[in-house]
Design a protein around this motif. Sequence first.
Motif, PDB file in Angstrom:
ATOM      1  N   GLU A 247       3.399  11.189  -2.091  1.00 12.48           N
ATOM      2  CA  GLU A 247       2.983   9.793  -2.023  1.00 12.48           C
ATOM      3  C   GLU A 247       4.154   8.965  -1.512  1.00 12.48           C
ATOM      4  N   MET A 248       3.903   8.096  -0.522  1.00 13.01           N
ATOM      5  CA  MET A 248       4.959   7.314   0.105  1.00 13.01           C
ATOM      6  C   MET A 248       4.451   5.918   0.432  1.00 13.01           C
ATOM      7  N   PRO A 249       5.369   4.943   0.588  1.00 13.09           N
ATOM      8  CA  PRO A 249       4.935   3.603   1.007  1.00 13.09           C
ATOM      9  C   PRO A 249       4.328   3.651   2.408  1.00 13.09           C
ATOM     10  N   GLU A 250       3.317   2.839   2.625  1.00 15.57           N
ATOM     11  CA  GLU A 250       2.695   2.753   3.941  1.00 15.57           C
ATOM     12  C   GLU A 250       3.652   2.081   4.925  1.00 15.57           C
TER      13      GLU A 250
ATOM     14  N   ASN B 220       0.828  -1.210   0.000  1.00 19.00           N
ATOM     15  CA  ASN B 220       0.000   0.000   0.000  1.00 19.00           C
ATOM     16  C   ASN B 220       0.861   1.259   0.000  1.00 19.00           C
ATOM     17  N   ARG B 221       0.276   2.325  -0.496  1.00 14.57           N
ATOM     18  CA  ARG B 221       0.939   3.633  -0.481  1.00 14.57           C
ATOM     19  C   ARG B 221      -0.002   4.645   0.148  1.00 14.57           C
TER      20      ARG B 221
ATOM     21  N   LYS C 243      -1.019   8.847   0.629  1.00 13.95           N
ATOM     22  CA  LYS C 243      -0.925  10.165   0.007  1.00 13.95           C
ATOM     23  C   LYS C 243      -1.298  11.210   1.045  1.00 13.95           C
TER      24      LYS C 243
END
Length: 551
Positions: free
Chosen positions: A216-219, A203-204, A206
């Motif tokens: 936007e980054m990785p969870e 998942n990412r 925002k």
Amino acid sequence: MTNRSELADLLFPQVTIQPEQIAAQNPPRSLPPGAKVTRFAPSPTGFLTVGGLYATMISERMARQSGGVFYVRIEDTDKKREVQGSVEDMIESLQQFGVSIDEGPTLTGGETGSYGPYRQSSRVGIYQAWIKRLLELDLAYPCFCTEEELNEIRERQQAAKENTGYYGKWAVHRNMTLDEVREQLASGRPFVIRLKSPGSPDNRIKYTDLIKGDIEMPENDQDIVLLKSDGVPTYHFAHAIDDHLMGTTHVFRGDEWLSSVPIHLQLFQVLEFRRPEYGHLAPLMKMDGPSKRKFSKRKDRDATAHYYRSQGYPSLAVSEYFMTLINSDYEEWRLANPSEPYTRFAINTDKMNVSGALFDMNKLNDVSKDVISRMSAEEVYTLASEWAKAYDEELSRRLDADKTYALSIFGIGRTPEKPRKDLAKWSDINETIAYYYDDWFESTVHDIPLPAAVDETKAQQIVRDYARLLDLSDDRDVWFGKVKDLAEAHGFAKEMKLFKKNPEAYAGHVGDVAAVLRAVLTGRLQTPDLYDMMQVMGESRVRSRLGRFVE
């Protein structure tokens, strides 16, 4: 494990207060719509940096212009790295540079405000109450891994070319039974409390940063440590609890924290708190030869706020300069509003520097000269005296000895038409005004610098003749008329335009003659207005110095 409450009581039997009770003691703030609650939350592991002062000023301004609250919270849970005196230095530096604190620690050791304690070391019971609640909700768990076991896990992950960390199948204590926990406790093994992360590497997230825009980054999927083995929380967990209870709405911090955003957003989600808005500031940069780099606390003496205090930069000058770095349109606003206080300018996060503003010492000096040039003589005297008492014993002695004389010195050139701009900071004063004082002049000035057009013999003739003409009751026009006549009598052009028209016909011009008098009276070729300076010095001092040169 089914009985989570039993686990929570087993691990934290001493914690009896409920999160709801703590929340009731910290009710929502009563503020107007749109008001921002911001904070400065330093670790007391060093002295306030110039970058920290810059970021804090942004936080304070955002609170002020919205009718909100700015508070200070000391994140002092790492006692091993704490530097004695750093908290006092930070608070004093903020006060010195005009950052007004509504709530937080005071220099006397107390606190002000209704949402304390404002030191995390005094809030451990609060954090443990929420830890216990997370354990009850199966959102956290104890981990008994030793450092060696964690290193072994890391090595296996690296060998398998998987992401390192404590997560998923690698989180070996994630699903321990209550009996297994009891067994570990009975053996005396220390434990930490970890978050049972609901995140997935697939998942990412925002979010919109106040300064950097959409990101936007990785969870986060790591089971991060929330509470260390000594019962003290980690920064990640403590800041989430504190920002919630203290009603923080906006957080401005260095962009080194940008990578922690997935963790922090997840914590607010797990805790069911409304998260603050984040704005990540690029670091202040400085020139190092032809290239730019970050300030270094180890290499740069100008990296700390204390340096600017010790040099005597007025608070207003630093604030004015920071405003030019904060928003690109501030200088345009200042030109259109020359007499307005900088606090009337509304900071806009959309116009903050994304890549890192360049801190230019020359520009700071120019801004500071402008600021000091607009002060009255009384203001200069008061601020310089306060600074000198702490940093310059010699200047303090001179200013205290004869305030009237000092005020007369500072009063020279304080005209709106053409104000003097020879002072950038209070540490410039001693050298700038020293020649007004006989002890300095007599012990220091031996070789008089003369203008190129005048040799020493001619200078002595000029000075001898001028001494006969000297009358400090003359007004400016009469005085200058005498200087022009003196210049003509010694072969110098009495008007600059005459010299420019036919320079070969003259030994020099009236400016050279005035320069001789200036040099003889001060030991310098550059000073404020000669006539004003002589009026301040007084006839006795002027005659004494003229006579000294002739002799």
